[in-house]
Design a protein around this motif. Structure first.
Motif, PDB file in Angstrom:
ATOM      1  N   ASP A   1      52.853  22.682  95.753  1.00 29.36           N
ATOM      2  CA  ASP A   1      51.627  23.491  95.829  1.00 29.36           C
ATOM      3  C   ASP A   1      50.956  23.631  94.460  1.00 29.36           C
TER       4      ASP A   1
ATOM      5  N   SER B   1      53.282  19.851  99.854  1.00 28.77           N
ATOM      6  CA  SER B   1      52.415  20.933 100.320  1.00 28.77           C
ATOM      7  C   SER B   1      53.171  21.727 101.367  1.00 28.77           C
ATOM      8  N   SER B   2      53.300  23.014 101.121  1.00 30.02           N
ATOM      9  CA  SER B   2      54.040  23.857 102.057  1.00 30.02           C
ATOM     10  C   SER B   2      53.137  24.318 103.191  1.00 30.02           C
ATOM     11  N   ARG B   3      53.760  24.770 104.248  1.00 32.24           N
ATOM     12  CA  ARG B   3      53.005  25.283 105.379  1.00 32.24           C
ATOM     13  C   ARG B   3      52.372  26.620 105.029  1.00 32.24           C
ATOM     14  N   ARG B   4      51.228  26.880 105.630  1.00 31.70           N
ATOM     15  CA  ARG B   4      50.504  28.118 105.398  1.00 31.70           C
ATOM     16  C   ARG B   4      50.360  28.882 106.702  1.00 31.70           C
ATOM     17  N   GLY B   5      50.284  30.187 106.587  1.00 35.37           N
ATOM     18  CA  GLY B   5      50.046  31.001 107.761  1.00 35.37           C
ATOM     19  C   GLY B   5      48.624  30.834 108.273  1.00 35.37           C
ATOM     20  N   VAL B   6      48.480  30.836 109.567  1.00 37.95           N
ATOM     21  CA  VAL B   6      47.173  30.677 110.195  1.00 37.95           C
ATOM     22  C   VAL B   6      46.950  31.839 111.140  1.00 37.95           C
TER      23      VAL B   6
ATOM     24  N   ARG C   1      54.525  20.906 104.861  1.00 38.68           N
ATOM     25  CA  ARG C   1      53.450  20.351 105.690  1.00 38.68           C
ATOM     26  C   ARG C   1      53.279  18.866 105.438  1.00 38.68           C
TER      27      ARG C   1
ATOM     28  N   ASP D   1      59.549  23.802 106.341  1.00 38.52           N
ATOM     29  CA  ASP D   1      58.550  24.572 105.596  1.00 38.52           C
ATOM     30  C   ASP D   1      57.535  23.683 104.886  1.00 38.52           C
TER      31      ASP D   1
ATOM     32  N   PRO E   1      43.286  25.397  96.065  1.00 39.93           N
ATOM     33  CA  PRO E   1      44.591  26.051  95.906  1.00 39.93           C
ATOM     34  C   PRO E   1      45.729  25.063  95.720  1.00 39.93           C
ATOM     35  N   ASN E   2      45.506  23.831  96.151  1.00 36.11           N
ATOM     36  CA  ASN E   2      46.564  22.835  96.056  1.00 36.11           C
ATOM     37  C   ASN E   2      45.948  21.522  95.590  1.00 36.11           C
TER      38      ASN E   2
END
Length: 275
Positions: free
Chosen positions: A203, A247-252, A221, A219, A126-127
């Motif tokens: 991203d 690279s942005s933060r992702r929901g976990v 990462r 926001d 994805p990235n």
């Protein structure tokens, strides 16, 4: 005179003994030569074309087929009954075991080794930051986001000052002018900021410098800086001035986490001038 006759008699008997001893030695040499065992044959494919490079093994002895698919293997001792087990193997072919019978040259057909794959899953990253090849083959510097978040800043570009070797940020202080970001200095004499500006990738998508300035550091990462030919290999000539990969933060999954960060500043007039 009797002594001479006795000497002649002894010499004659010794000569006869030597002549009688020679045939057994010659017979032993002949027997030793006949114990060698030669194996010959040919290895072909299903359509009859010869196979080159097939390994033929008989115990500890081994040989390889020539360009015509033929082989010759000589053993030191003759096997019992004139029969010898052989193992034939080659890359991409099934290993086969055959028995060679003396007086009957072999002709072996090797089958292709075909394996079936039940299921194949192809996943795209994805990235592009997830690619690890650049860290091994090129110069990739990573920004420490913990130190970046501790800096008081107006925009993200000013926070990058001194964060990575070779990355310079120049703020001229002019109204409406964005800071200049350079990776390893200027590469072009063309007037304007666009000719020397690095490429910004968020991203996996290229963004404008203005969009990069407005990003919230909380926001993000990670930020990576590509400085050499690896950047050009990945992004083309657009990356000749280097690349800033974000690279942005992702929901976990898991419980909710809330963080709060505030910054405040004040300005005051130190001295008032009187007319």
């Amino acid at each position: 005179m009797p002594q001479t006759k006795l000497l002649l008699t002894l010499l004659t008997s010794l000569t006869l003994s030597a002549e009688l001893a020679l045939p057994p030695l010659a017979a032993a040499q002949t027997t030793q030569q006949t114990t060698a065992f030669t194996i010959t044959g040919a290895v072909v494919e299903r359509d009859g074309s010869p196979l080159y490079g097939v390994i033929v093994r008989a115990g500890n002895a081994k040989t390889m087929t020539n360009a015509g698919g033929r082989f010759t293997l000589t053993l030191a001792t003759r096997p019992e009954g004139g029969r010898q087990a052989l193992t034939l193997s080659a890359v991409g072919k099934k290993t086969q075991q055959v028995t060679f019978v003396e007086g009957h040259p072999l002709r072996v057909v090797l089958e292709d080794a075909v394996g079936e794959i039940k299921e194949v899953v192809v996943r795209a990253r994805p990235n592009i930051n997830a690619l690890d090849l650049r860290a091994r083959s090129g110069v990739v510097a990573q920004v420490d986001m913990k130190l970046l978040a501790q800096k008081p800043m107006i925009d993200l570009s000013l926070a990058l000052q001194g964060a990575v070797p070779g990355l310079t940020v120049v703020n001229r202080g002019e109204l409406g002018m964005k800071p200049e970001i350079r990776i390893r200095g200027n590469n072009s004499f063309t007037k304007g900021d666009a000719a020397n500006e690095p490429l910004y990738v968020l991203d996996g998508k290229i963004i404008s410098p203005q969009a990069f300035m407005t990003l919230n550091p909380l926001d993000i990462r990670e930020i990576k800086v590509l400085k050499d030919a690896v950047a050009t290999a990945l992004y083309g000539v657009k990356a000749a001035n280097g690349v800033l990969e974000i690279s942005s933060r992702r929901g976990v999954s898991g419980p909710m986490s809330i963080s709060l960060s505030t910054q405040a500043g004040s300005r005051y007039v130190a001295v008032r001038l009187r007319r």
